[in-house]
Design a protein around this motif. Structure first.
Motif, short mmCIF file in Angstrom:
data_model
loop_
_atom_site.label_atom_id
_atom_site.label_comp_id
_atom_site.label_asym_id
_atom_site.label_seq_id
_atom_site.Cartn_x
_atom_site.Cartn_y
_atom_site.Cartn_z
N LYS A 69 0.83 -1.21 0.00
CA LYS A 69 0.00 0.00 0.00
C LYS A 69 0.87 1.26 0.00
CE LYS A 69 -3.98 2.12 2.15
NZ LYS A 69 -5.00 2.08 3.19
N ARG A 70 1.95 1.25 0.78
CA ARG A 70 2.86 2.41 0.79
C ARG A 70 3.51 2.61 -0.58
NH1 ARG A 70 0.63 1.84 5.07
NH2 ARG A 70 -0.84 2.99 3.81
N LEU A 71 3.87 1.51 -1.25
CA LEU A 71 4.46 1.61 -2.58
C LEU A 71 3.46 2.18 -3.58
CD1 LEU A 71 6.48 -1.72 -2.70
CD2 LEU A 71 7.44 0.59 -2.75
N LYS A 72 2.20 1.78 -3.45
CA LYS A 72 1.17 2.31 -4.33
C LYS A 72 0.98 3.80 -4.10
CE LYS A 72 -3.62 1.56 -5.75
NZ LYS A 72 -4.86 0.83 -5.49
N GLU A 73 0.99 4.20 -2.82
CA GLU A 73 0.87 5.63 -2.50
C GLU A 73 2.06 6.40 -3.03
OE1 GLU A 73 0.45 5.63 1.72
OE2 GLU A 73 -1.70 5.22 1.67
N ALA A 74 3.25 5.81 -2.92
CA ALA A 74 4.46 6.49 -3.38
C ALA A 74 4.44 6.73 -4.88
CB ALA A 74 5.69 5.68 -3.00
N SER A 75 3.75 5.86 -5.62
CA SER A 75 3.69 6.03 -7.08
C SER A 75 2.88 7.25 -7.49
CB SER A 75 3.12 4.77 -7.73
OG SER A 75 1.75 4.63 -7.40
N LEU A 76 2.16 7.88 -6.54
CA LEU A 76 1.34 9.04 -6.85
C LEU A 76 2.06 10.36 -6.63
CD1 LEU A 76 -1.98 7.86 -5.18
CD2 LEU A 76 -1.34 7.68 -7.58
N VAL A 77 3.22 10.32 -5.96
CA VAL A 77 3.91 11.58 -5.66
C VAL A 77 4.81 11.98 -6.82
CG1 VAL A 77 3.86 11.13 -3.18
CG2 VAL A 77 5.87 10.46 -4.50
N GLN A 78 5.35 13.19 -6.74
CA GLN A 78 6.26 13.67 -7.78
C GLN A 78 7.45 12.73 -7.90
OE1 GLN A 78 7.15 17.49 -6.21
NE2 GLN A 78 5.33 18.47 -7.07
N GLY B 125 7.82 8.77 5.31
CA GLY B 125 6.57 9.39 5.76
C GLY B 125 6.38 10.79 5.20
N LEU B 126 7.45 11.57 5.15
CA LEU B 126 7.36 12.92 4.60
C LEU B 126 7.04 12.87 3.10
CD1 LEU B 126 10.27 14.70 6.48
CD2 LEU B 126 7.83 15.22 6.65
N CYS B 127 7.64 11.94 2.40
CA CYS B 127 7.34 11.80 0.97
C CYS B 127 5.86 11.50 0.75
CB CYS B 127 8.18 10.70 0.34
SG CYS B 127 9.93 11.09 0.22
N LEU B 128 5.30 10.61 1.56
CA LEU B 128 3.89 10.24 1.41
C LEU B 128 2.97 11.31 1.98
CD1 LEU B 128 4.01 6.45 2.25
CD2 LEU B 128 4.18 7.57 0.04
N ASN B 129 3.41 12.04 2.98
CA ASN B 129 2.59 13.09 3.58
C ASN B 129 2.28 14.18 2.57
OD1 ASN B 129 1.26 14.42 5.74
ND2 ASN B 129 2.99 15.81 5.89
N ILE B 130 3.22 14.45 1.67
CA ILE B 130 2.99 15.46 0.64
C ILE B 130 1.86 15.01 -0.27
CG2 ILE B 130 4.07 16.53 -1.39
CD1 ILE B 130 6.73 16.32 0.32
N LYS B 131 1.80 13.72 -0.56
CA LYS B 131 0.70 13.20 -1.38
C LYS B 131 -0.63 13.39 -0.67
CE LYS B 131 -0.94 9.44 -0.98
NZ LYS B 131 -2.15 8.66 -0.72
N ILE B 132 -0.68 13.13 0.64
CA ILE B 132 -1.91 13.28 1.40
C ILE B 132 -2.34 14.74 1.42
CG2 ILE B 132 -2.90 13.06 3.72
CD1 ILE B 132 -0.95 10.61 4.02
N LYS B 133 -1.37 15.65 1.58
CA LYS B 133 -1.66 17.08 1.58
C LYS B 133 -2.24 17.49 0.22
CE LYS B 133 0.53 21.56 2.13
NZ LYS B 133 1.78 22.28 2.02
N ASN B 134 -1.66 16.96 -0.85
CA ASN B 134 -2.16 17.29 -2.18
C ASN B 134 -3.57 16.78 -2.40
OD1 ASN B 134 0.17 18.63 -2.89
ND2 ASN B 134 1.11 16.87 -3.87
#
Length: 198
Positions: A126-135, A172-181
Protein backbone atom coordinates in the motif's frame (compact mmCIF):
# COMPACT_ATOMS: atom_id res chain seq x y z
CA UNK A 1 6.54 5.36 -13.35
CA UNK A 2 5.34 2.32 -15.27
CA UNK A 3 6.85 -1.15 -15.14
CA UNK A 4 8.15 -2.16 -18.55
CA UNK A 5 10.14 -5.09 -19.85
CA UNK A 6 13.21 -2.86 -20.13
CA UNK A 7 12.91 -1.74 -16.49
CA UNK A 8 12.38 -5.32 -15.28
CA UNK A 9 15.45 -6.50 -17.22
CA UNK A 10 17.54 -3.65 -15.77
CA UNK A 11 16.34 -4.49 -12.25
CA UNK A 12 17.20 -8.18 -12.77
CA UNK A 13 20.68 -7.27 -14.05
CA UNK A 14 21.20 -4.97 -11.06
CA UNK A 15 20.11 -7.74 -8.66
CA UNK A 16 22.56 -10.20 -10.28
CA UNK A 17 25.41 -7.67 -10.04
CA UNK A 18 24.64 -6.92 -6.38
CA UNK A 19 24.51 -10.65 -5.49
CA UNK A 20 27.72 -11.32 -7.44
CA UNK A 21 29.54 -8.46 -5.68
CA UNK A 22 28.33 -9.66 -2.27
CA UNK A 23 28.15 -13.38 -2.96
CA UNK A 24 30.31 -14.36 0.00
CA UNK A 25 27.94 -12.75 2.50
CA UNK A 26 24.89 -13.92 0.54
CA UNK A 27 26.25 -17.47 0.63
CA UNK A 28 26.93 -17.37 4.37
CA UNK A 29 23.45 -16.01 5.14
CA UNK A 30 21.40 -18.26 2.86
CA UNK A 31 23.43 -21.20 1.47
CA UNK A 32 26.44 -22.44 3.45
CA UNK A 33 25.64 -20.76 6.76
CA UNK A 34 23.45 -23.60 7.96
CA UNK A 35 26.32 -26.11 7.74
CA UNK A 36 28.73 -23.60 9.29
CA UNK A 37 26.40 -22.86 12.23
CA UNK A 38 25.83 -19.18 11.37
CA UNK A 39 23.28 -17.69 13.76
CA UNK A 40 21.59 -15.48 11.15
CA UNK A 41 21.07 -18.44 8.83
CA UNK A 42 19.57 -20.50 11.66
CA UNK A 43 17.26 -17.60 12.51
CA UNK A 44 15.93 -17.60 8.93
CA UNK A 45 15.50 -21.39 8.75
CA UNK A 46 13.87 -21.50 12.18
CA UNK A 47 11.45 -18.68 11.38
CA UNK A 48 10.08 -20.66 8.42
CA UNK A 49 9.71 -23.75 10.61
CA UNK A 50 7.75 -21.61 13.05
CA UNK A 51 5.28 -20.64 10.30
CA UNK A 52 3.95 -24.20 10.35
CA UNK A 53 4.37 -24.84 14.07
CA UNK A 54 2.60 -21.65 15.16
CA UNK A 55 0.08 -21.28 12.35
CA UNK A 56 -1.48 -18.77 11.71
CA UNK A 57 -0.51 -16.06 14.25
CA UNK A 58 3.10 -16.96 15.07
CA UNK A 59 4.78 -17.47 18.42
CA UNK A 60 3.93 -14.03 19.83
CA UNK A 61 5.69 -10.81 20.81
CA UNK A 62 9.15 -11.01 22.34
CA UNK A 63 9.55 -14.75 21.82
CA UNK A 64 12.03 -14.84 18.93
CA UNK A 65 14.76 -12.64 17.49
CA UNK A 66 14.28 -9.77 19.94
CA UNK A 67 16.06 -8.34 22.96
CA UNK A 68 13.38 -9.77 25.27
CA UNK A 69 13.82 -13.26 23.83
CA UNK A 70 17.51 -13.12 24.78
CA UNK A 71 17.10 -11.39 28.13
CA UNK A 72 14.53 -13.90 29.40
CA UNK A 73 15.84 -16.65 27.11
CA UNK A 74 12.84 -17.83 25.18
CA UNK A 75 12.09 -21.58 25.32
CA UNK A 76 11.93 -21.49 21.52
CA UNK A 77 15.73 -21.41 21.36
CA UNK A 78 15.80 -24.76 23.17
CA UNK A 79 12.93 -26.16 21.11
CA UNK A 80 14.66 -25.44 17.78
CA UNK A 81 18.21 -26.22 18.96
CA UNK A 82 19.47 -22.63 18.78
CA UNK A 83 20.82 -22.86 22.32
CA UNK A 84 23.91 -24.55 20.84
CA UNK A 85 24.49 -21.92 18.13
CA UNK A 86 27.25 -19.36 18.70
CA UNK A 87 25.55 -16.05 19.46
CA UNK A 88 22.24 -17.60 20.51
CA UNK A 89 23.36 -19.51 23.61
CA UNK A 90 21.88 -18.55 27.01
CA UNK A 91 25.09 -16.85 28.17
CA UNK A 92 25.58 -14.92 24.88
CA UNK A 93 23.04 -12.22 25.77
CA UNK A 94 24.57 -8.70 26.00
CA UNK A 95 27.99 -9.90 24.87
CA UNK A 96 29.92 -8.77 21.79
CA UNK A 97 28.79 -11.90 19.95
CA UNK A 98 25.05 -11.71 20.73
CA UNK A 99 22.83 -12.45 17.72
CA UNK A 100 19.43 -12.35 19.44
CA UNK A 101 18.40 -9.07 17.79
CA UNK A 102 20.54 -9.19 14.68
CA UNK A 103 18.15 -9.55 11.75
CA UNK A 104 14.63 -8.27 11.17
CA UNK A 105 12.78 -10.52 8.72
CA UNK A 106 12.88 -13.70 10.88
CA UNK A 107 11.26 -11.65 13.66
CA UNK A 108 8.30 -10.82 11.42
CA UNK A 109 7.99 -14.36 10.06
CA UNK A 110 8.48 -16.21 13.36
CA UNK A 111 6.70 -13.97 15.85
CA UNK A 112 3.78 -12.81 13.72
CA UNK A 113 3.18 -15.96 11.67
CA UNK A 114 1.58 -16.15 8.24
CA UNK A 115 -1.12 -13.60 9.13
CA UNK A 116 1.38 -11.04 10.39
CA UNK A 117 3.71 -11.62 7.44
CA UNK A 118 0.88 -11.12 4.95
CA UNK A 119 -0.23 -7.95 6.77
CA UNK A 120 3.37 -6.69 6.75
CA UNK A 121 3.58 -7.27 2.98
CA UNK A 122 0.15 -5.67 2.43
CA UNK A 123 1.19 -2.61 4.45
CA UNK A 124 4.30 -2.03 2.31
CA UNK A 125 2.44 -2.75 -0.95
CA UNK A 126 0.00 0.00 0.00
CA UNK A 127 2.86 2.41 0.79
CA UNK A 128 4.46 1.61 -2.58
CA UNK A 129 1.17 2.31 -4.33
CA UNK A 130 0.87 5.63 -2.50
CA UNK A 131 4.46 6.49 -3.38
CA UNK A 132 3.69 6.03 -7.08
CA UNK A 133 1.34 9.04 -6.85
CA UNK A 134 3.91 11.58 -5.66
CA UNK A 135 6.26 13.67 -7.78
CA UNK A 136 9.14 11.78 -9.39
CA UNK A 137 11.83 13.28 -7.13
CA UNK A 138 9.90 12.31 -4.00
CA UNK A 139 9.20 8.86 -5.46
CA UNK A 140 12.93 8.32 -6.04
CA UNK A 141 13.72 9.45 -2.48
CA UNK A 142 11.04 7.12 -1.10
CA UNK A 143 12.40 4.19 -3.14
CA UNK A 144 16.00 4.82 -2.03
CA UNK A 145 14.91 4.74 1.62
CA UNK A 146 12.67 1.71 1.02
CA UNK A 147 15.39 -0.33 -0.73
CA UNK A 148 17.96 0.67 1.90
CA UNK A 149 15.69 -0.54 4.71
CA UNK A 150 14.95 -3.78 2.86
CA UNK A 151 18.63 -4.61 2.30
CA UNK A 152 19.71 -3.45 5.75
CA UNK A 153 17.07 -5.63 7.42
CA UNK A 154 18.49 -8.82 5.89
CA UNK A 155 21.43 -8.78 8.31
CA UNK A 156 20.40 -6.14 10.83
CA UNK A 157 17.47 -5.25 13.03
CA UNK A 158 17.17 -1.76 11.53
CA UNK A 159 13.39 -1.67 11.76
CA UNK A 160 13.71 -2.31 15.50
CA UNK A 161 16.43 0.25 16.21
CA UNK A 162 17.50 3.84 15.73
CA UNK A 163 18.72 3.59 12.09
CA UNK A 164 15.11 3.19 10.98
CA UNK A 165 13.91 6.50 12.45
CA UNK A 166 15.48 8.71 9.78
CA UNK A 167 14.48 6.41 6.93
CA UNK A 168 10.89 6.01 8.14
CA UNK A 169 10.56 9.78 8.64
CA UNK A 170 11.87 10.36 5.11
CA UNK A 171 9.36 7.91 3.65
CA UNK A 172 6.57 9.39 5.76
CA UNK A 173 7.36 12.92 4.60
CA UNK A 174 7.34 11.80 0.97
CA UNK A 175 3.89 10.24 1.41
CA UNK A 176 2.59 13.09 3.58
CA UNK A 177 2.99 15.46 0.64
CA UNK A 178 0.70 13.20 -1.38
CA UNK A 179 -1.91 13.28 1.40
CA UNK A 180 -1.66 17.08 1.58
CA UNK A 181 -2.16 17.29 -2.18
CA UNK A 182 -5.27 15.11 -1.90
CA UNK A 183 -6.63 17.42 0.77
CA UNK A 184 -6.01 20.45 -1.44
CA UNK A 185 -7.76 18.77 -4.36
CA UNK A 186 -4.66 18.46 -6.55
CA UNK A 187 -5.36 14.77 -7.17
CA UNK A 188 -8.61 13.13 -8.17
CA UNK A 189 -9.95 9.87 -6.70
CA UNK A 190 -7.96 7.71 -9.15
CA UNK A 191 -4.68 9.33 -8.06
CA UNK A 192 -4.19 11.32 -11.28
CA UNK A 193 -3.09 14.91 -10.95
CA UNK A 194 -5.85 17.39 -11.76
CA UNK A 195 -5.24 19.90 -14.49
CA UNK A 196 -5.40 23.49 -13.39
CA UNK A 197 -8.30 25.32 -15.00
CA UNK A 198 -7.09 28.62 -16.48
Amino acid sequence: MKLSLKLLVLMAILAVVVIWANFEKFSIYFITGYDEGAARTYMYYTSFEMLGDYFPFGSGFGTFGTDASGRYYSPLYYKYGLNFIYGCRPDDYQTDHSFFMDTFFPVVIGQFGIIGTLLFIKFWMKRLKEASLVQLQKYKLFMIAFVYMGIESIASSSFLGSPSVGMMMTMGLCLNIKIKNYAEGKYNSSGLQRREVP
